[in-house]
Design a protein around this motif. Structure first.
Motif, PDB file in Angstrom:
ATOM      1  N   ILE A   1      26.665   6.713 -10.327  1.00 47.72           N
ATOM      2  CA  ILE A   1      25.943   7.629  -9.435  1.00 47.72           C
ATOM      3  C   ILE A   1      25.979   9.045  -9.980  1.00 47.72           C
ATOM      4  N   GLU A   2      27.139   9.451 -10.458  1.00 48.39           N
ATOM      5  CA  GLU A   2      27.269  10.795 -11.030  1.00 48.39           C
ATOM      6  C   GLU A   2      26.433  10.942 -12.298  1.00 48.39           C
ATOM      7  N   ALA A   3      26.378   9.880 -13.101  1.00 46.02           N
ATOM      8  CA  ALA A   3      25.627   9.952 -14.354  1.00 46.02           C
ATOM      9  C   ALA A   3      24.129   9.911 -14.132  1.00 46.02           C
ATOM     10  N   SER A   4      23.680   9.232 -13.096  1.00 49.74           N
ATOM     11  CA  SER A   4      22.238   9.056 -12.887  1.00 49.74           C
ATOM     12  C   SER A   4      21.566  10.287 -12.299  1.00 49.74           C
ATOM     13  N   GLN A   5      22.269  10.951 -11.371  1.00 56.49           N
ATOM     14  CA  GLN A   5      21.730  12.129 -10.686  1.00 56.49           C
ATOM     15  C   GLN A   5      20.377  11.838 -10.033  1.00 56.49           C
ATOM     16  N   ALA A   6      20.216  10.643  -9.500  1.00 50.00           N
ATOM     17  CA  ALA A   6      18.969  10.249  -8.848  1.00 50.00           C
ATOM     18  C   ALA A   6      19.121  10.347  -7.331  1.00 50.00           C
ATOM     19  N   LYS A   7      17.994  10.430  -6.642  1.00 50.38           N
ATOM     20  CA  LYS A   7      18.017  10.538  -5.187  1.00 50.38           C
ATOM     21  C   LYS A   7      18.247   9.181  -4.516  1.00 50.38           C
ATOM     22  N   ILE A   8      17.786   8.113  -5.174  1.00 48.47           N
ATOM     23  CA  ILE A   8      17.956   6.768  -4.621  1.00 48.47           C
ATOM     24  C   ILE A   8      18.672   5.901  -5.646  1.00 48.47           C
ATOM     25  N   ILE A   9      19.679   5.171  -5.196  1.00 52.53           N
ATOM     26  CA  ILE A   9      20.478   4.305  -6.060  1.00 52.53           C
ATOM     27  C   ILE A   9      20.237   2.847  -5.671  1.00 52.53           C
ATOM     28  N   LEU A  10      19.987   2.014  -6.673  1.00 46.59           N
ATOM     29  CA  LEU A  10      19.923   0.567  -6.464  1.00 46.59           C
ATOM     30  C   LEU A  10      21.050  -0.069  -7.265  1.00 46.59           C
ATOM     31  N   THR A  11      21.755  -1.007  -6.671  1.00 51.81           N
ATOM     32  CA  THR A  11      22.848  -1.672  -7.377  1.00 51.81           C
ATOM     33  C   THR A  11      22.573  -3.170  -7.497  1.00 51.81           C
ATOM     34  N   ILE A  12      22.862  -3.721  -8.664  1.00 52.51           N
ATOM     35  CA  ILE A  12      22.764  -5.159  -8.898  1.00 52.51           C
ATOM     36  C   ILE A  12      23.987  -5.583  -9.700  1.00 52.51           C
ATOM     37  N   ASP A  13      24.209  -6.887  -9.784  1.00 58.59           N
ATOM     38  CA  ASP A  13      25.303  -7.420 -10.583  1.00 58.59           C
ATOM     39  C   ASP A  13      24.802  -7.869 -11.949  1.00 58.59           C
ATOM     40  N   ALA A  14      25.729  -8.133 -12.849  1.00 57.23           N
ATOM     41  CA  ALA A  14      25.369  -8.480 -14.225  1.00 57.23           C
ATOM     42  C   ALA A  14      24.839  -9.902 -14.367  1.00 57.23           C
TER      43      ALA A  14
ATOM     44  N   SER B   1       0.806  -1.216   0.000  1.00 59.39           N
ATOM     45  CA  SER B   1       0.000   0.000   0.000  1.00 59.39           C
ATOM     46  C   SER B   1       0.842   1.269   0.000  1.00 59.39           C
ATOM     47  N   LEU B   2       2.151   1.122   0.100  1.00 62.00           N
ATOM     48  CA  LEU B   2       3.021   2.291   0.153  1.00 62.00           C
ATOM     49  C   LEU B   2       3.337   2.799  -1.248  1.00 62.00           C
ATOM     50  N   PRO B   3       3.438   4.122  -1.405  1.00 65.81           N
ATOM     51  CA  PRO B   3       3.821   4.652  -2.718  1.00 65.81           C
ATOM     52  C   PRO B   3       5.264   4.297  -3.047  1.00 65.81           C
ATOM     53  N   THR B   4       5.569   4.189  -4.314  1.00 69.23           N
ATOM     54  CA  THR B   4       6.923   3.862  -4.744  1.00 69.23           C
ATOM     55  C   THR B   4       7.673   5.135  -5.115  1.00 69.23           C
ATOM     56  N   PRO B   5       8.796   5.423  -4.464  1.00 66.91           N
ATOM     57  CA  PRO B   5       9.592   6.590  -4.856  1.00 66.91           C
ATOM     58  C   PRO B   5       9.932   6.526  -6.346  1.00 66.91           C
ATOM     59  N   THR B   6       9.894   7.679  -7.001  1.00 67.45           N
ATOM     60  CA  THR B   6      10.084   7.701  -8.454  1.00 67.45           C
ATOM     61  C   THR B   6      11.459   8.190  -8.890  1.00 67.45           C
ATOM     62  N   ASP B   7      12.167   8.880  -8.007  1.00 63.24           N
ATOM     63  CA  ASP B   7      13.480   9.414  -8.370  1.00 63.24           C
ATOM     64  C   ASP B   7      14.569   8.419  -7.987  1.00 63.24           C
ATOM     65  N   PHE B   8      14.768   7.418  -8.832  1.00 67.41           N
ATOM     66  CA  PHE B   8      15.749   6.375  -8.548  1.00 67.41           C
ATOM     67  C   PHE B   8      16.451   5.961  -9.832  1.00 67.41           C
ATOM     68  N   SER B   9      17.588   5.321  -9.665  1.00 64.30           N
ATOM     69  CA  SER B   9      18.313   4.734 -10.791  1.00 64.30           C
ATOM     70  C   SER B   9      18.871   3.383 -10.362  1.00 64.30           C
ATOM     71  N   ILE B  10      18.924   2.456 -11.313  1.00 64.32           N
ATOM     72  CA  ILE B  10      19.497   1.133 -11.074  1.00 64.32           C
ATOM     73  C   ILE B  10      20.852   1.082 -11.769  1.00 64.32           C
ATOM     74  N   LEU B  11      21.892   0.753 -11.018  1.00 61.29           N
ATOM     75  CA  LEU B  11      23.238   0.701 -11.562  1.00 61.29           C
ATOM     76  C   LEU B  11      23.677  -0.748 -11.764  1.00 61.29           C
TER      77      LEU B  11
END
Length: 372
Positions: free
Chosen positions: A118-131, A36-46
């Motif tokens: 992180i510098e390229a995304s300029q997002a407030k929230i960063i998510l990181t995953i592997d390839a 029921s919680l809203p999903t933050p929209t200012d994010f990037s996945i690295l």
């Protein structure tokens, strides 16, 4: 000699009690808690990558299917020697994914690649995953939900290897279950030990507040743990969340051979003396000691029939305790193993730990074509 058997019996009782405490802290969170919680929209996945062309093919399709089209994904090429970057660019062009991009790393190593992202995304929230990971449709919303609370600065998620046939692959899943169990417990008591960059999220403001990976760039790996420690020190344990929900999990490719496992664990363990915390050193020493004790019990069991009986009891208690507690974790993710898998894994693990010890102490390992 009977005194030795009694000492082993007391040791396994202590071990069982420790497992009980770890297992008691494992309370799986319902996906409905964040629905029921809203999903933050200012994010990037690295997605940092190096020489992972084969793995990227599966990841690209997985992300396309399971992420919202508006999701920004930044792939950072850490000086690959294959055609991984060209593959990603071709995929982006073929499927017209406008919010995805490929950036060349401005430095060498995973920390430099992530900093570039992180510098390229300029997002407030960063998510990181592997390839080499695979994620579900619920993953993004689940990982972002805790950030609805302004005090939350970092969220760590669970990682598990794919299910493959064979004892070595089952062993890896059991070992990952132990890592998740320990990670969850120490987050819960406010003394986080570790997390995985294959499933991690944090606020960019927190990253900047602790100067990112500054001071650790010279260490080839450990981006996740070093950042965790910095944010914990700066903001406190209440600003950190560990999600053990099945909807937050990412699956990663299992290691192909025992040699690969030893190399990876040597790399992980080699960071213990860099953290400058007694907790890491004590945990590592305790693990090595326990593995030595377990293997030493084999020849001792042949000294007399009384010790044989005693050690059969000790081994049985150890097996039952491990199965009872670690099954709680594995069952959370739909994994069930037979008794012979548990038995064999219980002996494989101490052998593998001791095999990785020399390189862990010397800090010698090869990672993605780079030697340390």
């Amino acid at each position: 000699m009977l005194a030795i058997g009694i000492c082993y019996f007391l040791l396994v009782i202590s071990y069982t009690w420790g497992l009980y405490l770890l297992g008691k802290a494992w309370q799986v969170e319902s996906p409905c808690q964040s629905a029921s919680l809203p999903t933050p929209t200012d994010f990037s996945i690295l997605v940092p990558f190096r020489n992972e062309e084969r793995k990227l093919t599966a990841l690209l399709h997985n992300l396309l299917v399971n992420l919202p089209l508006a999701s920004k994904v930044v792939f950072i090429d850490d000086h690959s020697e294959d055609d991984g970057a060209a593959l990603v660019r071709s995929f982006i062009e073929a499927f017209d994914v406008q919010n995805w991009c490929v950036e060349p790393s401005k430095g060498q190593g995973k920390k430099a690649a992530l900093t570039t992202g992180i510098e390229a995304s300029q997002a407030k929230i960063i998510l990181t995953i592997d390839a080499d990971v695979s994620l579900s449709k619920e993953w993004l919303k689940t990982m972002l939900a805790p950030f609805n609370k302004e005090n939350i600065q970092l969220v760590a998620g669970p990682v598990m290897t794919y299910s493959n046939a064979g004892i070595f692959f089952k062993f890896q899943q059991i070992e990952w279950a132990s890592l998740l169990l320990v990670s969850n417990y120490f987050f819960k008591i406010g003394r986080p030990l570790m997390c995985s960059g294959a499933n991690l999220a944090f606020r960019t403001s927190a990253f900047e507040a602790v100067a990112g990976y500054s001071g650790n760039f010279h260490i080839p790996s450990g981006d996740d743990e070093f950042l965790l420690k910095k944010i914990n020190k700066r903001f406190g344990p209440d600003a950190l969340v560990y999600l053990n929900s099945p909807s937050a999990i990412v699956q990663t490719e299992p290691l192909a051979s025992p040699e690969d496992w030893i190399c990876q664990r040597s790399r992980w363990a080699s960071k213990w003396n860099v953290h400058k915390e007694y907790g890491h050193g004590f945990t590592a020493a305790l693990l090595v000691f326990f593995c030595l004790i377990v293997l030493a019990s084999i020849p001792l069991a042949f000294v007399s029939w009384k010790l044989t009986c005693m050690f059969l009891l000790v081994w049985g208690l150890k097996l039952l305790a491990e199965k009872a507690v670690l099954s709680k974790v594995l069952n959370s993710f739909g994994l069930i193993f037979s008794n012979h898998i548990w038995f064999l894994s219980g002996w494989i693990y101490p052998i593998m730990v001791l095999a990785s010890l020399p390189n862990a102490i010397l800090g010698k390992y090869t990672w993605k074509g780079r030697k340390n």
